[in-house]
Design an enzyme around this catalytic site. Structure first.
Site, PDB file in Angstrom:
ATOM      1  CE  LYS A 217       4.600  86.544   7.033  1.00  0.00           C
ATOM      2  NZ  LYS A 217       5.083  87.768   6.331  1.00  0.00           N
ATOM      3  NE  ARG A 251      -0.663  88.138   2.390  1.00  0.00           N
ATOM      4  CZ  ARG A 251      -0.112  86.977   2.751  1.00  0.00           C
ATOM      5  NH1 ARG A 251       0.451  86.854   3.966  1.00  0.00           N
ATOM      6  NH2 ARG A 251      -0.103  85.945   1.926  1.00  0.00           N
TER       7      ARG A 251
HETATM    8  N1  LIG Z   1       2.367  92.136   1.386  1.00  0.00           N
HETATM    9  C1  LIG Z   1       2.704  90.953   1.940  1.00  0.00           C
HETATM   10  N2  LIG Z   1       2.531  89.810   1.232  1.00  0.00           N
HETATM   11  C2  LIG Z   1       2.897  88.654   1.823  1.00  0.00           C
HETATM   12  N3  LIG Z   1       2.859  87.396   1.335  1.00  0.00           N
HETATM   13  C3  LIG Z   1       3.377  86.610   2.301  1.00  0.00           C
HETATM   14  S1  LIG Z   1       3.602  84.907   2.090  1.00  0.00           S
HETATM   15  C4  LIG Z   1       4.166  84.425   3.694  1.00  0.00           C
HETATM   16  C5  LIG Z   1       3.038  84.207   4.666  1.00  0.00           C
HETATM   17  O1  LIG Z   1       3.401  83.726   5.779  1.00  0.00           O
HETATM   18  O2  LIG Z   1       1.899  84.456   4.349  1.00  0.00           O
HETATM   19  C6  LIG Z   1       4.903  83.183   3.562  1.00  0.00           C
HETATM   20  C7  LIG Z   1       6.272  83.233   3.784  1.00  0.00           C
HETATM   21  C8  LIG Z   1       7.005  82.086   3.679  1.00  0.00           C
HETATM   22  C9  LIG Z   1       6.359  80.894   3.358  1.00  0.00           C
HETATM   23  C10 LIG Z   1       4.967  80.861   3.141  1.00  0.00           C
HETATM   24  C11 LIG Z   1       4.227  82.010   3.262  1.00  0.00           C
HETATM   25  N4  LIG Z   1       3.723  87.301   3.400  1.00  0.00           N
HETATM   26  C12 LIG Z   1       3.429  88.602   3.094  1.00  0.00           C
HETATM   27  C13 LIG Z   1       3.611  89.814   3.831  1.00  0.00           C
HETATM   28  O3  LIG Z   1       4.099  89.856   4.983  1.00  0.00           O
HETATM   29  N5  LIG Z   1       3.223  90.968   3.195  1.00  0.00           N
END
Ligand SMILES: Nc1nc2[nH]c(S[C@@H](C(=O)O)c3ccccc3)nc2c(=O)[nH]1
Length: 272
Positions: A217, A251
């Site tokens: 991230k 995750r």
């Molecule tokens: N529970 C839980 N589910 C999640 N789904 C995601 S998508 C995120 C990523 O970087 O994977 C993301 C954010 C922005 C753009 C693409 C992908 N992030 C989480 C989290 O932090 N917790």
């Protein structure tokens, strides 16, 4: 199926499987699903305890994906993985109908970045009695990073998650199967994100399983000045910090490396 959060005694690795077209270089549809199944099987081989399948990129500013488009992406992949493995599958969606059809197709858990706020979402999870992760998000993906502001980010996130937990319990969901997640990057500044990471013990003190998602991230890019494809070391560092605090579910994209890092955390705790 048969997956429960109540049996977790050490940090579990949740491997990320994005089935959004922009997450695959090829254009071929069937190749996409073969890729997805191969990727899932590889993560299982590397030690992933759960596979988290998401059909809608929640990228800030991303266009919303229709329900039918999301179903077309995730259902065949859940079925294909389920045909080859009993691995617990977590479905990353905020849409009630996608939850229902995903659970029918063989998903073991719901992971909702919108904390089951959609109409009927709590009822579906209660009906299937599956584990669920409630994540905090301020605003919505399209606008959440414009100017994230809190009086007290830790108190605000805890209050939101406790309110959503209560709504779930009121709706017939077993609280022991509800994981809480601060939602790194979802309406947070870099400072908010690291303050929340430091507050993991406070979140754990609520008595619920805790899920942490920091892998690759922007909070990592902000301090390493590295692009998303060069955030392996920082992602493993964040996973190690979260696991060391006692988080239950981590995750990640990089399963192999994270599994090894968590073995060091476990070994260290063995000699406490
Ligand atoms: N529970 C839980 N589910 C999640 N789904 C995601 S998508 C995120 C990523 O970087 O994977 C993301 C954010 C922005 C753009 C693409 C992908 N992030 C989480 C989290 O932090 N917790």
């Amino acid at each position: 199926m048969g997956f429960s959060l109540t049996t977790i005694t050490s940090p579990q690795v949740m491997g990320i499987l994005n089935v959004t077209p922009d997450s695959f270089s090829d254009g071929g549809v069937n190749l996409t699903y073969d890729n997805a199944v191969e990727s899932a099987l590889r993560m299982i081989e590397q030690g992933a305890h759960i596979i988290d399948i998401g059909g809608e990129s929640t990228r800030p500013g991303a266009q919303a994906v229709s329900e039918s488009e999301e179903l077309d992406r995730v259902i065949p992949v859940i079925e294909a993985i389920r045909a080859r493995s009993d691995v617990p599958i977590s479905l990353d969606t905020s849409k009630t109908q996608v939850m229902r059809e995903g659970l029918v197709a063989g998903a073991s858990m719901i992971n909702d970045v919108n904390a089951l706020r959609a109409d009927g979402a709590i009822a579906v999870v209660a009906e299937y009695q599956v584990p669920v992760c409630l994540m905090h998000m301020q605003g919505q993906p399209r606008t959440m990073q414009q100017n994230p502001t809190y009086v007290d980010v830790v108190a605000d996130v805890k209050a939101f998650l406790q309110e959503r937990l209560q709504a779930c319990v009121n709706g017939g969901i077993n609280s022991a199967e509800v994981a809480l997640d601060p939602g790194f990057g979802f309406g947070k500044s870099v400072a908010h994100n690291y303050t929340l990471l430091n507050a993991t013990p406070e979140l754990l003190a609520l008595g619920q399983p805790v899920l942490i998602g920091i892998s690759r991230k922007s909070m990592l890019g902000a301090v390493t000045d590295k692009p998303v494809e060069q955030r392996l070391a920082s992602s493993v560092a964040a996973a190690t910090i979260a696991a060391n605090f006692g988080a239950h579910l981590i995750r990640v994209h990089d399963v192999d490396e994270t599994v090894d890092a968590l073995k060091v955390v476990a070994a260290t705790k063995n000699y406490q």
